[in-house]
Design a protein around this motif. Structure first.
Motif, PDB file in Angstrom:
ATOM      1  N   PHE A   1      44.389  49.552  38.848  1.00 34.65           N
ATOM      2  CA  PHE A   1      44.178  48.142  38.857  1.00 34.65           C
ATOM      3  C   PHE A   1      44.105  47.497  37.472  1.00 34.65           C
ATOM      4  O   PHE A   1      45.009  46.316  37.036  1.00 34.65           O
ATOM      5  CB  PHE A   1      42.950  47.775  39.658  1.00 34.65           C
ATOM      6  CG  PHE A   1      43.035  46.344  40.032  1.00 34.65           C
ATOM      7  CD1 PHE A   1      43.507  45.709  40.918  1.00 34.65           C
ATOM      8  CD2 PHE A   1      41.820  45.394  39.128  1.00 34.65           C
ATOM      9  CE1 PHE A   1      43.266  44.131  41.124  1.00 34.65           C
ATOM     10  CE2 PHE A   1      41.683  44.216  39.486  1.00 34.65           C
ATOM     11  CZ  PHE A   1      42.429  43.497  40.392  1.00 34.65           C
ATOM     12  N   GLY A   2      43.466  48.434  36.716  1.00 29.49           N
ATOM     13  CA  GLY A   2      43.591  47.871  35.209  1.00 29.49           C
ATOM     14  C   GLY A   2      44.886  47.960  34.426  1.00 29.49           C
ATOM     15  O   GLY A   2      45.237  47.100  33.830  1.00 29.49           O
ATOM     16  N   VAL A   3      45.773  48.936  35.051  1.00 29.22           N
ATOM     17  CA  VAL A   3      47.086  48.945  34.464  1.00 29.22           C
ATOM     18  C   VAL A   3      47.753  47.788  34.943  1.00 29.22           C
ATOM     19  O   VAL A   3      48.814  47.231  34.222  1.00 29.22           O
ATOM     20  CB  VAL A   3      47.816  50.048  35.067  1.00 29.22           C
ATOM     21  CG1 VAL A   3      49.289  50.435  34.585  1.00 29.22           C
ATOM     22  CG2 VAL A   3      47.040  51.395  34.586  1.00 29.22           C
ATOM     23  N   VAL A   4      47.679  47.294  36.130  1.00 32.65           N
ATOM     24  CA  VAL A   4      48.319  46.150  36.660  1.00 32.65           C
ATOM     25  C   VAL A   4      47.560  44.807  35.765  1.00 32.65           C
ATOM     26  O   VAL A   4      48.570  43.848  35.557  1.00 32.65           O
ATOM     27  CB  VAL A   4      47.898  45.788  38.234  1.00 32.65           C
ATOM     28  CG1 VAL A   4      48.619  44.625  38.539  1.00 32.65           C
ATOM     29  CG2 VAL A   4      48.556  46.923  39.017  1.00 32.65           C
TER      30      VAL A   4
ATOM     31  N   TYR B   1      37.941  45.489  31.999  1.00 32.25           N
ATOM     32  CA  TYR B   1      37.975  45.924  33.404  1.00 32.25           C
ATOM     33  C   TYR B   1      37.494  47.447  33.546  1.00 32.25           C
ATOM     34  O   TYR B   1      36.604  47.740  34.112  1.00 32.25           O
ATOM     35  CB  TYR B   1      39.247  45.738  34.241  1.00 32.25           C
ATOM     36  CG  TYR B   1      39.376  46.526  35.402  1.00 32.25           C
ATOM     37  CD1 TYR B   1      38.640  46.053  36.621  1.00 32.25           C
ATOM     38  CD2 TYR B   1      39.944  47.613  35.408  1.00 32.25           C
ATOM     39  CE1 TYR B   1      38.617  46.709  37.654  1.00 32.25           C
ATOM     40  CE2 TYR B   1      39.889  48.490  36.552  1.00 32.25           C
ATOM     41  CZ  TYR B   1      39.304  48.037  37.762  1.00 32.25           C
ATOM     42  OH  TYR B   1      39.564  48.780  38.794  1.00 32.25           O
ATOM     43  N   TRP B   2      38.282  48.102  32.650  1.00 36.62           N
ATOM     44  CA  TRP B   2      37.983  49.837  32.708  1.00 36.62           C
ATOM     45  C   TRP B   2      36.544  50.053  32.286  1.00 36.62           C
ATOM     46  O   TRP B   2      35.805  50.802  32.765  1.00 36.62           O
ATOM     47  CB  TRP B   2      39.140  50.438  31.766  1.00 36.62           C
ATOM     48  CG  TRP B   2      40.477  50.721  32.294  1.00 36.62           C
ATOM     49  CD1 TRP B   2      40.704  50.814  33.759  1.00 36.62           C
ATOM     50  CD2 TRP B   2      41.507  50.455  31.777  1.00 36.62           C
ATOM     51  NE1 TRP B   2      42.185  50.781  33.797  1.00 36.62           N
ATOM     52  CE2 TRP B   2      42.737  50.513  32.701  1.00 36.62           C
ATOM     53  CE3 TRP B   2      42.102  50.076  30.390  1.00 36.62           C
ATOM     54  CZ2 TRP B   2      43.936  50.359  32.262  1.00 36.62           C
ATOM     55  CZ3 TRP B   2      43.182  50.062  30.038  1.00 36.62           C
ATOM     56  CH2 TRP B   2      44.244  50.198  30.839  1.00 36.62           C
TER      57      TRP B   2
ATOM     58  N   ALA C   1      24.415  44.259  33.421  1.00 42.10           N
ATOM     59  CA  ALA C   1      25.198  45.265  32.613  1.00 42.10           C
ATOM     60  C   ALA C   1      26.443  44.919  32.329  1.00 42.10           C
ATOM     61  O   ALA C   1      27.252  45.150  31.271  1.00 42.10           O
ATOM     62  CB  ALA C   1      24.989  46.692  33.157  1.00 42.10           C
ATOM     63  N   ILE C   2      27.293  44.722  33.399  1.00 40.94           N
ATOM     64  CA  ILE C   2      28.703  44.675  33.308  1.00 40.94           C
ATOM     65  C   ILE C   2      29.020  42.972  32.773  1.00 40.94           C
ATOM     66  O   ILE C   2      29.988  43.030  31.829  1.00 40.94           O
ATOM     67  CB  ILE C   2      29.538  44.559  34.709  1.00 40.94           C
ATOM     68  CG1 ILE C   2      31.115  44.673  34.637  1.00 40.94           C
ATOM     69  CG2 ILE C   2      29.198  43.251  35.672  1.00 40.94           C
ATOM     70  CD1 ILE C   2      31.629  44.778  35.802  1.00 40.94           C
TER      71      ILE C   2
ATOM     72  N   GLU D   1      34.152  37.621  32.378  1.00 39.28           N
ATOM     73  CA  GLU D   1      35.082  36.928  33.521  1.00 39.28           C
ATOM     74  C   GLU D   1      34.715  37.327  34.759  1.00 39.28           C
ATOM     75  O   GLU D   1      34.754  38.461  35.220  1.00 39.28           O
ATOM     76  CB  GLU D   1      36.454  37.451  33.032  1.00 39.28           C
ATOM     77  CG  GLU D   1      37.098  37.020  31.797  1.00 39.28           C
ATOM     78  CD  GLU D   1      37.344  35.754  31.561  1.00 39.28           C
ATOM     79  OE1 GLU D   1      37.602  34.957  32.369  1.00 39.28           O
ATOM     80  OE2 GLU D   1      37.361  35.158  30.437  1.00 39.28           O
ATOM     81  N   PRO D   2      34.399  36.189  35.668  1.00 41.02           N
ATOM     82  CA  PRO D   2      34.065  36.604  36.911  1.00 41.02           C
ATOM     83  C   PRO D   2      34.946  37.607  37.567  1.00 41.02           C
ATOM     84  O   PRO D   2      34.697  38.379  38.328  1.00 41.02           O
ATOM     85  CB  PRO D   2      33.876  35.421  37.429  1.00 41.02           C
ATOM     86  CG  PRO D   2      33.476  34.282  36.436  1.00 41.02           C
ATOM     87  CD  PRO D   2      34.519  34.748  35.513  1.00 41.02           C
ATOM     88  N   PHE D   3      36.044  37.233  37.465  1.00 40.94           N
ATOM     89  CA  PHE D   3      37.505  38.090  38.399  1.00 40.94           C
ATOM     90  C   PHE D   3      37.129  39.670  37.771  1.00 40.94           C
ATOM     91  O   PHE D   3      37.272  40.575  38.787  1.00 40.94           O
ATOM     92  CB  PHE D   3      38.678  37.487  37.995  1.00 40.94           C
ATOM     93  CG  PHE D   3      39.836  38.163  38.509  1.00 40.94           C
ATOM     94  CD1 PHE D   3      40.125  37.847  39.923  1.00 40.94           C
ATOM     95  CD2 PHE D   3      40.391  39.320  37.865  1.00 40.94           C
ATOM     96  CE1 PHE D   3      41.311  38.509  40.681  1.00 40.94           C
ATOM     97  CE2 PHE D   3      41.397  39.735  38.574  1.00 40.94           C
ATOM     98  CZ  PHE D   3      41.895  39.546  39.946  1.00 40.94           C
ATOM     99  N   ILE D   4      36.809  40.064  36.495  1.00 41.67           N
ATOM    100  CA  ILE D   4      36.994  41.197  36.132  1.00 41.67           C
ATOM    101  C   ILE D   4      35.577  41.909  36.613  1.00 41.67           C
ATOM    102  O   ILE D   4      35.507  43.091  36.968  1.00 41.67           O
ATOM    103  CB  ILE D   4      36.882  41.472  34.748  1.00 41.67           C
ATOM    104  CG1 ILE D   4      38.266  40.924  34.207  1.00 41.67           C
ATOM    105  CG2 ILE D   4      36.731  42.805  34.193  1.00 41.67           C
ATOM    106  CD1 ILE D   4      38.586  40.888  32.727  1.00 41.67           C
TER     107      ILE D   4
END
Length: 335
Positions: free
Chosen positions: A52-55, A68-69, A221-222, A228-231
């Motif tokens: 998903f991160g690659v996308v 994201y990762w 933490a994230i 970014e809410p999406f991430i």
């Protein structure tokens, strides 16, 4: 990061498809998963989450893919701590092995819905009040200290812990009659024109509400790694989706991760300090430096954050394996 509505719809559709595959292909046909089955599906979910991160990379850039990762790895590592509690709850309720998949999946779905609400609320708060990062940072540092202390308390055997039902499950038991034991995989049972809930229903609520409590440290933490809410939601969702398979893969092996709590403490402490440095750089509180930003310390970038998180997890795993092997040799030597 401007995410089109189709991006959100695509993410939600993907999550629904994965949950449906889990339910129809595994949970509906109640069975006890083998280690091989759990390993294959756990590997699949890990690969899918990384992909998903690659996308995201060509669409939004390397920065957001890296965020994201880093967020997913952090949430995934924190989810290991959730599994300690899940094992204790499931053991306390004596859930039959073949129905544990259903308990975990439904509990995870409840947690995902509640966490989405938390993330949306958190995004509004941090966009409106930059000083909230002081609170997030302080809370994560406090949680890191608690994690380290928990590691000292339970470094020998977490399985001796006893589960105490929380207020939500006790309240449900008081207002709704409950059957004495499990009735297959049923959540609700009708008998003599009276409706009962089963222990299966109670344990699902226990799993969902317990995981919600973990959101109080995992969500801040994230947010320390991305705004970014999406991430935040995608990383959280992928970390939760693989929990069911991960549970059956490492159930009974978690106690070998003797230094997990210390590793999580370092990660949470690092992100807590990062959040406070960020809050200082955007300081607007009049009683701190006369309301002026403070730039004494540079905020760690996403590259350094990822390197730190990976290093801690690798060293924690290596140290835990080494410690477990030493303990096993000593045990066999005494025998």
């Amino acid at each position: 990061m401007d995410v089109h509505i189709y991006g959100w719809l695509g993410l939600v559709a993907l999550i629904i498809v994965l949950i449906s595959v889990d339910f129809i292909g595994h949970v509906k046909a109640a069975h006890e998963p083998t280690i091989k089955e759990a390993a294959i599906w756990s590997t699949g979910y890990i690969c899918l989450a990384a992909l998903f991160g690659v996308v995201l990379w060509p669409i939004y850039g390397l920065r957001y893919a890296a965020e994201y990762w880093a967020g997913w790895i952090t949430e995934w590592s924190l989810s290991l701590d959730n599994l300690f509690v899940f094992i204790i709850i499931i053991a306390a309720f004596k859930v039959p092995r073949k129905y544990q998949q259903e308990v975990l999946l439904v509990g995870i779905i409840i947690a995902m819905v509640l966490r989405f609400a938390f993330i949306m609320i958190g995004a509004v708060i941090i966009n409106s009040f930059s000083w909230v990062f002081y609170l997030f940072g302080a809370f994560l540092i406090y949680t890191a200290i608690a994690q380290a202390r928990e590691g000292v308390t339970n470094e020998d055997d977490f399985s001796t812990e006893e589960y105490q039902e929380n207020a939500m499950t006790r309240f449900i038991r008081r207002i709704i009659p409950t059957t004495q034991g499990f009735i297959g995989g049923k959540l609700i049972h009708r008998h003599h024109r009276k409706t009962y809930i089963t222990p299966m229903f109670i344990v699902i609520i226990a799993i969902g509400s317990a995981d919600l409590m973990f959101a109080f440290d995992s969500i801040p933490a994230i947010f320390g790694l991305t705004r970014e809410p999406f991430i935040v939601f995608s990383a959280t969702a992928f970390s939760l989706l693989g929990l069911r398979q991960l549970y059956f893969l490492i159930d009974g092996l978690l106690e070998k991760l003797a230094f997990l709590h210390y590793g999580l403490a370092l990660i949470l402490g690092f992100i807590g300090v990062k959040l406070i440095i960020h809050a200082m750089a955007e300081n607007s509180l009049s009683f701190i430096n006369d309301g002026q930003p403070i730039h004494y310390l540079p905020e760690p970038g996403i590259g350094l954050s990822m390197a730190f998180i990976f290093s801690v997890l690798i060293l924690t795993t290596i140290a835990s394996v080494w410690y477990s092997s030493i303990k096993n040799k000593q045990k066999h030597g005494q025998e």
